[in-house]
Design a protein around this motif. Structure first.
Motif, PDB file in Angstrom:
ATOM      1  N   GLU A 222       0.810  -1.219   0.000  1.00 58.50           N
ATOM      2  CA  GLU A 222       0.000   0.000   0.000  1.00 58.50           C
ATOM      3  C   GLU A 222       0.847   1.275   0.000  1.00 58.50           C
ATOM      4  N   ILE A 223       2.087   1.190  -0.496  1.00 55.01           N
ATOM      5  CA  ILE A 223       2.907   2.402  -0.599  1.00 55.01           C
ATOM      6  C   ILE A 223       2.195   3.389  -1.525  1.00 55.01           C
ATOM      7  N   SER A 224       1.936   4.574  -1.021  1.00 53.47           N
ATOM      8  CA  SER A 224       1.127   5.537  -1.766  1.00 53.47           C
ATOM      9  C   SER A 224       1.971   6.611  -2.438  1.00 53.47           C
ATOM     10  N   SER A 225       1.338   7.279  -3.392  1.00 51.94           N
ATOM     11  CA  SER A 225       1.961   8.441  -4.027  1.00 51.94           C
ATOM     12  C   SER A 225       2.230   9.527  -2.993  1.00 51.94           C
ATOM     13  N   THR A 226       1.315   9.666  -2.032  1.00 46.17           N
ATOM     14  CA  THR A 226       1.491  10.659  -0.970  1.00 46.17           C
ATOM     15  C   THR A 226       2.781  10.398  -0.198  1.00 46.17           C
ATOM     16  N   TYR A 227       3.012   9.150   0.157  1.00 45.06           N
ATOM     17  CA  TYR A 227       4.227   8.783   0.893  1.00 45.06           C
ATOM     18  C   TYR A 227       5.471   9.158   0.088  1.00 45.06           C
ATOM     19  N   ILE A 228       5.462   8.854  -1.190  1.00 46.43           N
ATOM     20  CA  ILE A 228       6.618   9.149  -2.043  1.00 46.43           C
ATOM     21  C   ILE A 228       6.834  10.653  -2.143  1.00 46.43           C
TER      22      ILE A 228
ATOM     23  N   GLU B 291       6.026  12.903   0.033  1.00 48.39           N
ATOM     24  CA  GLU B 291       6.535  13.373   1.326  1.00 48.39           C
ATOM     25  C   GLU B 291       8.014  13.045   1.486  1.00 48.39           C
ATOM     26  N   GLU B 292       8.408  11.871   1.027  1.00 50.34           N
ATOM     27  CA  GLU B 292       9.822  11.500   1.108  1.00 50.34           C
ATOM     28  C   GLU B 292      10.678  12.442   0.277  1.00 50.34           C
ATOM     29  N   PHE B 293      10.249  12.734  -0.926  1.00 47.08           N
ATOM     30  CA  PHE B 293      10.998  13.673  -1.775  1.00 47.08           C
ATOM     31  C   PHE B 293      11.096  15.045  -1.106  1.00 47.08           C
ATOM     32  N   SER B 294       9.982  15.533  -0.590  1.00 47.43           N
ATOM     33  CA  SER B 294       9.954  16.889  -0.064  1.00 47.43           C
ATOM     34  C   SER B 294      10.730  17.037   1.242  1.00 47.43           C
ATOM     35  N   ARG B 295      10.889  15.932   1.986  1.00 50.44           N
ATOM     36  CA  ARG B 295      11.564  15.980   3.285  1.00 50.44           C
ATOM     37  C   ARG B 295      12.985  15.426   3.233  1.00 50.44           C
TER      38      ARG B 295
ATOM     39  N   GLY C 274      13.919  12.541   2.020  1.00 47.16           N
ATOM     40  CA  GLY C 274      13.975  11.087   2.150  1.00 47.16           C
ATOM     41  C   GLY C 274      14.486  10.442   0.867  1.00 47.16           C
ATOM     42  N   GLU C 275      14.431   9.099   0.830  1.00 46.36           N
ATOM     43  CA  GLU C 275      14.961   8.375  -0.316  1.00 46.36           C
ATOM     44  C   GLU C 275      13.980   7.289  -0.773  1.00 46.36           C
ATOM     45  N   PRO C 276      13.007   7.680  -1.636  1.00 47.91           N
ATOM     46  CA  PRO C 276      12.017   6.726  -2.123  1.00 47.91           C
ATOM     47  C   PRO C 276      12.427   6.027  -3.426  1.00 47.91           C
ATOM     48  N   ARG C 277      13.708   5.964  -3.686  1.00 49.25           N
ATOM     49  CA  ARG C 277      14.214   5.536  -4.992  1.00 49.25           C
ATOM     50  C   ARG C 277      13.588   4.243  -5.508  1.00 49.25           C
ATOM     51  N   TYR C 278      13.463   3.238  -4.675  1.00 40.33           N
ATOM     52  CA  TYR C 278      13.019   1.932  -5.164  1.00 40.33           C
ATOM     53  C   TYR C 278      11.521   1.699  -4.979  1.00 40.33           C
ATOM     54  N   LEU C 279      10.782   2.782  -4.788  1.00 41.42           N
ATOM     55  CA  LEU C 279       9.330   2.685  -4.703  1.00 41.42           C
ATOM     56  C   LEU C 279       8.652   3.064  -6.018  1.00 41.42           C
ATOM     57  N   LEU C 280       9.438   3.478  -6.981  1.00 40.94           N
ATOM     58  CA  LEU C 280       8.926   3.837  -8.301  1.00 40.94           C
ATOM     59  C   LEU C 280       9.995   3.488  -9.333  1.00 40.94           C
ATOM     60  N   PRO C 281       9.624   3.408 -10.621  1.00 44.31           N
ATOM     61  CA  PRO C 281      10.613   3.043 -11.634  1.00 44.31           C
ATOM     62  C   PRO C 281      11.805   3.996 -11.640  1.00 44.31           C
ATOM     63  N   GLU C 282      12.975   3.469 -11.939  1.00 42.04           N
ATOM     64  CA  GLU C 282      14.202   4.259 -11.900  1.00 42.04           C
ATOM     65  C   GLU C 282      14.130   5.476 -12.813  1.00 42.04           C
ATOM     66  N   LYS C 283      13.598   5.301 -14.023  1.00 42.00           N
ATOM     67  CA  LYS C 283      13.491   6.436 -14.951  1.00 42.00           C
ATOM     68  C   LYS C 283      12.623   7.544 -14.355  1.00 42.00           C
ATOM     69  N   CYS C 284      11.573   7.151 -13.654  1.00 46.38           N
ATOM     70  CA  CYS C 284      10.681   8.135 -13.034  1.00 46.38           C
ATOM     71  C   CYS C 284      11.384   8.852 -11.884  1.00 46.38           C
ATOM     72  N   TYR C 285      12.129   8.096 -11.114  1.00 43.98           N
ATOM     73  CA  TYR C 285      12.895   8.681 -10.007  1.00 43.98           C
ATOM     74  C   TYR C 285      13.853   9.748 -10.540  1.00 43.98           C
ATOM     75  N   VAL C 286      14.601   9.411 -11.591  1.00 43.45           N
ATOM     76  CA  VAL C 286      15.572  10.347 -12.181  1.00 43.45           C
ATOM     77  C   VAL C 286      14.852  11.574 -12.736  1.00 43.45           C
ATOM     78  N   TYR C 287      13.725  11.346 -13.424  1.00 45.82           N
ATOM     79  CA  TYR C 287      12.957  12.455 -14.006  1.00 45.82           C
ATOM     80  C   TYR C 287      12.486  13.419 -12.914  1.00 45.82           C
ATOM     81  N   ILE C 288      11.970  12.872 -11.824  1.00 46.82           N
ATOM     82  CA  ILE C 288      11.494  13.717 -10.719  1.00 46.82           C
ATOM     83  C   ILE C 288      12.636  14.539 -10.133  1.00 46.82           C
ATOM     84  N   LYS C 289      13.776  13.905  -9.910  1.00 48.74           N
ATOM     85  CA  LYS C 289      14.929  14.617  -9.342  1.00 48.74           C
ATOM     86  C   LYS C 289      15.453  15.676 -10.323  1.00 48.74           C
ATOM     87  N   THR C 290      15.516  15.314 -11.595  1.00 44.43           N
ATOM     88  CA  THR C 290      16.035  16.233 -12.607  1.00 44.43           C
ATOM     89  C   THR C 290      15.175  17.470 -12.741  1.00 44.43           C
ATOM     90  N   ASN C 291      13.861  17.278 -12.626  1.00 42.56           N
ATOM     91  CA  ASN C 291      12.917  18.392 -12.792  1.00 42.56           C
ATOM     92  C   ASN C 291      12.515  19.044 -11.471  1.00 42.56           C
TER      93      ASN C 291
END
Length: 207
Positions: free
Chosen positions: A169-175, A177-181, A183-200
């Motif tokens: 039940e890992i939620s988008s909300t949790y991810i 919050e991890e980004f904004s605080r 945290g490190e949600p790297r393996y809770l979403l696809p790697e390409k998506c993780y990189v895209y979020i960090k890049t942008n």
């Protein structure tokens, strides 16, 4: 005739659980295609944390290489007063007239329909079929029997109830919050998506 599941959500952002859920349902329910339907930022009942385009880009990255998965931005392109699930299903039934369509949703949303919180709830239930995914603490059969709008349309084929068998039940909300605080949600979403979020710099993340 194909069996097609329509999977609507904000996908803000898409997670590995979204993908695992879609894959599990496709396998268990013998679906030929799953259409991911990211909702519009214009929705009155939701408040998106990033733009429609970013969410669509993330989804397209996430499903790349899976021939059973496609993204459709139909709801993103509708005016707010035209957005409801009944209208969306009507649109896709016209687009795929020879196929069997199912709306995929969690048991919590089934309760909302039972309480008629959705526009056109009665017609939605009368004219469509659903794949309902278990949620912790919700008895799906009890929900259907509890509400007349649901039980009076339950002919044995209206609701396909699926217990995924694993409480992921890992939620988008949790991810977010991890980004904004920091945290490190790297393996809770696809790697390409993780990189895209960090890049942008989405969701308050730092590149």
């Amino acid at each position: 005739m194909r069996r097609i599941g329509l999977y609507g959500s904000s996908f803000d952002p898409v997670t590995n659980v979204h993908l695992w859920t879609a894959s599990t349902i496709a396998h268990r329910c013998k679906l030929d295609l799953v259409i991911f339907l990211p909702c519009s930022h214009r929705r009155r009942d939701k408040k998106m944390k990033t733009s429609d385009q970013h969410r669509k880009n993330l989804l397209e990255m996430a499903i790349e290489g899976n021939s059973k998965f496609i993204v459709d931005d139909y709801e993103m392109n509708q005016e707010v007063w035209k957005i409801d699930t009944f209208s969306t299903m009507k649109h896709f039934k016209k687009q795929y007239p020879e196929d069997e369509l199912y709306f995929m949703m969690g048991a919590d949303l089934l309760e909302d329909i039972g309480e008629e919180k959705w526009d056109n709830s009665q017609k939605l239930i009368e004219e469509n079929r659903f794949i309902v995914m278990a949620r912790e603490g919700i008895d799906m059969l009890h929900v259907i029997s509890k509400y007349p709008i649901l039980r009076n349309q339950d002919d044995g084929s209206t609701f396909h109830l699926v217990d995924k068998g694993l409480a992921m039940e890992i939620s988008s909300t949790y991810i977010r919050e991890e980004f904004s605080r920091g945290g490190e949600p790297r393996y809770l979403l696809p790697e390409k998506c993780y990189v895209y979020i960090k890049t942008n710099g989405l969701y308050g993340s730092k590149g």
